[in-house]
Design a protein around this motif. Structure first.
Motif, PDB file in Angstrom:
ATOM      1  N   ASP A 241       0.843  -1.193   0.000  1.00 25.26           N
ATOM      2  CA  ASP A 241       0.000   0.000   0.000  1.00 25.26           C
ATOM      3  C   ASP A 241       0.882   1.248   0.000  1.00 25.26           C
ATOM      4  O   ASP A 241       1.888   1.316   0.710  1.00 25.26           O
ATOM      5  CB  ASP A 241      -0.902   0.000   1.227  1.00 25.26           C
ATOM      6  CG  ASP A 241      -1.993   1.053   1.128  1.00 25.26           C
ATOM      7  OD1 ASP A 241      -1.666   2.254   1.241  1.00 25.26           O
ATOM      8  OD2 ASP A 241      -3.154   0.673   0.946  1.00 25.26           O
ATOM      9  N   THR A 283      -0.963   0.876  -4.984  1.00 23.33           N
ATOM     10  CA  THR A 283       0.173   0.139  -4.430  1.00 23.33           C
ATOM     11  C   THR A 283       1.474   0.577  -5.097  1.00 23.33           C
ATOM     12  O   THR A 283       1.476   1.124  -6.196  1.00 23.33           O
ATOM     13  CB  THR A 283       0.000  -1.373  -4.641  1.00 23.33           C
ATOM     14  OG1 THR A 283      -0.111  -1.662  -6.049  1.00 23.33           O
ATOM     15  CG2 THR A 283      -1.237  -1.885  -3.927  1.00 23.33           C
ATOM     16  N   ALA A 409      -2.300  -5.010  -0.752  1.00 30.01           N
ATOM     17  CA  ALA A 409      -1.256  -4.170  -0.160  1.00 30.01           C
ATOM     18  C   ALA A 409      -1.335  -4.233   1.352  1.00 30.01           C
ATOM     19  O   ALA A 409      -2.397  -4.247   1.938  1.00 30.01           O
ATOM     20  CB  ALA A 409      -1.404  -2.742  -0.620  1.00 30.01           C
TER      21      ALA A 409
END
Length: 413
Positions: A241, A283, A409
């Motif tokens: 993320d 991401t 993520a």
């Protein structure tokens, strides 16, 4: 006056005791679980799932068309440069090679000697024609022959001279190292190269990842037949993320565990952080170098990585379920003082799924309620029972993590 029965006195006494006990318990407040804050080591990590990839891979194909007659390798096998992967039908090209070799043998054993003989004969014929011209010239001087006969002798001499030149050219062309031999050898070399191409060999060392051909298949030039992961650097690629980006840095150490070998952890380190964000998933791609590469590691294996982003040798740690009204790095807890609770603002540091670091607002030894969502009034009396946090072991470090499932993520809360 009649005496009160003894049994009635006992009952009245019990009622008074029970009422007093209930009143005391009401005065103490509800019985609630609590934690005692302590200092301990803290490690903050990001846990995510990625896949093993070879840094480089290549496709092996055929340079010629043909039918597969033999396949010698399977997926997962190791190959070296020059190893035979498959064989194509080669009868036609092999016949052409044999024919060209036979022509070369014929040139050496028959055609070249014959050209030498023809050159010698042409030299003899020219000498004979030259002598004939001289005789005719003597006869023509005394008018013993006609002019036409003289012209015929000169023409015959010119013809034999031309025949000699042709024989010389042919002998030179057929001589060792001459044009004819060079052409035949070049043709043999070209046909042999064509024949060699029917044996498809590996140009690299590595591991066979996939194959797209079976015995009996007709393959065409340029068609990919095998995909090979090159020997050399191996890495793990993980989508994280974008909120984790500020916590990541190249050369950060991490631990990886392959799903197929959960007891075989191995070290990795961040070698690359993508300069751009995937706008659809939010991401960032992170690559982790694997060195040394475990023997069990395979291309496209699913691997969990635990990236250490920060650590504290000593930190006040609070379970996340004891936090309320979390806004950024600020939160509140129910703090106990002399049997009463009060809302206490705290400032947070490292944070994870299970616990967070408290930078200010609490001290070691403070007691806080386990459930931060309880509807209580400031100053309300409570009675507590101590709970042990699952992570509260001062002999071990605490790892606050986030997990990433199915390539999603990971984030640190």
């Amino acid at each position: 006056m009649r005496a009160v029965p003894y049994k009635s006195i006992v009952i009245i006494g019990l009622v008074i005791v029970i009422a007093a006990f209930l009143t005391f318990r009401w005065w103490q407040g509800p019985l609630l679980p609590s934690y005692t804050i302590s200092s301990m080591p803290l490690v903050q990590t990001v846990v995510a799932t990625g896949r093993v990839v070879a840094v480089s891979r290549t496709e092996i194909g055929s340079e010629v068309a043909g039918v597969v007659v033999e396949r010698l390798v399977q997926e997962g096998e190791q190959v070296a440069v020059g190893d035979l992967l498959l064989s194509l039908s080669s009868d036609e090209v092999a016949a052409q090679v044999s024919q060209a070799q036979a022509q070369l043998a014929q040139l050496t054993s028959s055609t070249r000697p014959q050209a030498t003989v023809d050159l010698a004969n042409a030299q003899v014929a020219l000498a004979q024609a030259s002598r004939n011209v001289e005789r005719r010239r003597d006869l023509a001087a005394i008018s013993a022959i006609s002019d036409e006969e003289m012209e015929q002798a000169i023409q015959a001499q010119a013809q034999t001279r031309n025949d000699l030149e042709n024989a010389r050219l042919r002998a030179n062309a057929l001589s060792a190292g001459g044009v004819e031999e060079d052409l035949l050898r070049a043709r043999i070399a070209a046909l042999q190269a064509q024949l060699d191409k029917t044996q498809v060999r590996s140009k690299v060392s590595g591991t066979i990842l996939s194959r797209t051909v079976e015995i009996g298949d007709l393959v065409q030039p340029g068609q990919g037949l095998f995909t090979i992961a090159l020997d050399g650097n191996t890495e793990i690629r993980v989508p994280l993320d974008e909120r984790n980006l500020s916590r990541l840095a190249v050369q950060q150490e991490a631990i990886a565990i392959a799903d197929a070998y959960p007891d075989e952890a191995f070290p990795v380190r961040i070698s690359f952080i993508a300069p751009s964000i995937d706008p659809q998933r939010g991401t960032v791609e992170v690559r982790l170098a694997v060195d040394p590469v475990p023997d069990f590691l395979r291309q496209d294996m699913t691997v969990s990585v635990n990236i250490e982003t920060d650590r504290r040798l000593k930190a006040l740690v609070v379970p996340n379920d004891a936090l309320a009204n979390v806004r950024g790095d600020n939160a509140e807890v129910w703090l106990l003082r002399e049997g009463r609770v009060q809302r206490q603002p705290v400032t947070l540091g490292l944070r994870g799924l299970a616990a967070s670091e408290v930078l200010s607002g609490l001290s070691a030894g403070d007691e806080i309620l386990v459930d931060a969502t309880l509807a209580l009034d400031n100053g309300a009396r409570v009675k507590t029972t101590q709970q042990s946090a699952s992570f509260a072991n001062t002999d071990e470090q605490i790892t606050t993590t986030t997990s990433v499932e199915n390539q999603a993520a990971g984030t640190v809360n």
